[in-house]
Design a protein around this motif. Structure first.
Motif, PDB file in Angstrom:
ATOM      1  N   CYS A   1      -0.347 -14.829  16.968  1.00 31.46           N
ATOM      2  CA  CYS A   1       0.577 -15.915  18.229  1.00 31.46           C
ATOM      3  C   CYS A   1       0.538 -16.680  17.680  1.00 31.46           C
ATOM      4  O   CYS A   1       0.085 -17.122  16.598  1.00 31.46           O
TER       5      CYS A   1
ATOM      6  N   GLU B   1       6.983 -12.010  13.452  1.00 33.72           N
ATOM      7  CA  GLU B   1       6.715 -10.895  14.148  1.00 33.72           C
ATOM      8  C   GLU B   1       6.693  -9.273  14.300  1.00 33.72           C
ATOM      9  O   GLU B   1       5.757  -9.176  14.987  1.00 33.72           O
ATOM     10  N   THR B   2       7.269  -9.171  13.540  1.00 31.61           N
ATOM     11  CA  THR B   2       6.967  -7.806  12.697  1.00 31.61           C
ATOM     12  C   THR B   2       5.902  -7.901  11.162  1.00 31.61           C
ATOM     13  O   THR B   2       5.636  -8.421  10.568  1.00 31.61           O
TER      14      THR B   2
ATOM     15  N   HIS C   1       4.475 -21.298  13.429  1.00 30.36           N
ATOM     16  CA  HIS C   1       5.262 -19.360  14.027  1.00 30.36           C
ATOM     17  C   HIS C   1       5.144 -18.390  12.848  1.00 30.36           C
ATOM     18  O   HIS C   1       5.416 -18.872  12.395  1.00 30.36           O
TER      19      HIS C   1
ATOM     20  N   ALA D   1       1.378  -7.790  13.854  1.00 32.12           N
ATOM     21  CA  ALA D   1       1.940  -8.475  14.725  1.00 32.12           C
ATOM     22  C   ALA D   1       1.694  -9.839  15.611  1.00 32.12           C
ATOM     23  O   ALA D   1       1.025  -9.878  15.295  1.00 32.12           O
ATOM     24  N   CYS D   2       2.888 -10.029  15.184  1.00 34.04           N
ATOM     25  CA  CYS D   2       2.499 -11.753  16.159  1.00 34.04           C
ATOM     26  C   CYS D   2       2.983 -12.425  17.063  1.00 34.04           C
ATOM     27  O   CYS D   2       4.519 -11.577  17.024  1.00 34.04           O
ATOM     28  N   LEU D   3       3.227 -12.423  18.240  1.00 33.12           N
ATOM     29  CA  LEU D   3       3.612 -12.700  19.934  1.00 33.12           C
ATOM     30  C   LEU D   3       4.044 -14.371  19.326  1.00 33.12           C
ATOM     31  O   LEU D   3       3.617 -15.482  18.488  1.00 33.12           O
ATOM     32  N   PRO D   4       5.427 -14.391  19.430  1.00 40.59           N
ATOM     33  CA  PRO D   4       6.032 -16.028  19.411  1.00 40.59           C
ATOM     34  C   PRO D   4       6.143 -16.878  20.341  1.00 40.59           C
ATOM     35  O   PRO D   4       5.720 -17.828  19.579  1.00 40.59           O
TER      36      PRO D   4
END
Length: 245
Positions: free
Chosen positions: A130, A149-150, A146, A204-207
């Protein structure tokens, strides 16, 4: 936890969905804030595993000062290092998901809820991060980090590293069992794990910013040592480097 150092576990009526692994070493001044940030989560079906790593200050006393039954403190009064404690926490986890947390940081109230919600909807994801804010000791924000996200964005250039903050990780506990931290990868344990697993896993990563990292941890020396250790592991050919077009 017994005074003799034996490990004791608080057995809850039903297994939690999330196990939070929090290694601790000489962090008496910051640990209480980190623990309270987990207690203040909007999502409550968790267990917190405090892995005390032979501190010489009051860290163990602070850890034991919390009476919430979801918190367990583990100590053997030895200093074994972060990698050993992380693998130990994974082995002791009872939750479907395992989440990382550092002892001088803060989890935003919705961190666990948002990450659990995403993982429940996306069963193909093995590891989720995240957004992260960096703050000073007085709480003043000094910047943010940041990650892409993918999976393709996170793994675009494996030889340059993977930009997904280690302390923000959450994923199925079964994935962590299948991909233990490498004891030889000191100061680069997260990057080496990602490097060895990215071709057969999905990240994955939450913005959204859901985690706060204390600035004094991000010293240049640590960053350079970690990068050197990662580069050494990569150049040694211990894992195959694969990129994405």
């Amino acid at each position: 936890v017994e005074p003799s150092g034996r490990i004791s576990v608080k057995v809850l009526e039903s297994p939690p969905l999330v196990s939070v692994g929090l290694p601790t070493f000489n962090c008496e001044n910051t640990l209480a804030v980190a623990i309270r940030s987990i207690l203040n989560q909007t999502y409550g079906n968790w267990e917190l595993l405090l892995m005390e790593d032979g501190s010489s200050d009051r860290t163990l006393k602070v850890a034991r000062s919390f009476s919430d039954p979801r918190i367990s403190v583990f100590t053997d009064h030895e200093h074994k290092g972060l990698v050993s404690r992380l693998n130990q926490a994974v082995a002791m986890s009872r939750g479907r998901y395992f989440a990382r947390m550092d002892a001088d940081d803060v989890a935003y109230p919705e961190r666990l809820e948002r990450q659990v919600e995403y993982l429940e909807r996306h069963s193909e994801i093995d590891l989720l991060g995240c957004g992260m804010i960096v703050f000073k000791g007085d709480g003043a924000a000094v910047g943010s980090r940041h990650a892409p996200e993918t999976h393709e964005g996170i793994c675009r250039r494996p030889s340059d590293g993977f930009y997904i903050a280690h302390a923000t990780w959450m994923g199925p506990t079964s994935w962590f069992h299948a991909h233990p931290y490498d004891a030889k990868a000191v100061r680069a344990e997260d990057q080496v794990l990602l490097l060895s697993s990215h071709s057969t896993s999905r990240f994955a990563c939450l913005p959204r910013i859901l985690y706060g990292c204390r600035e004094n941890r991000l010293v240049l020396g640590k960053i350079l040592r970690g990068r050197y250790a990662f580069a050494a592991a990569a150049s040694a050919g211990c894992v195959e480097l694969e990129g994405y077009s």
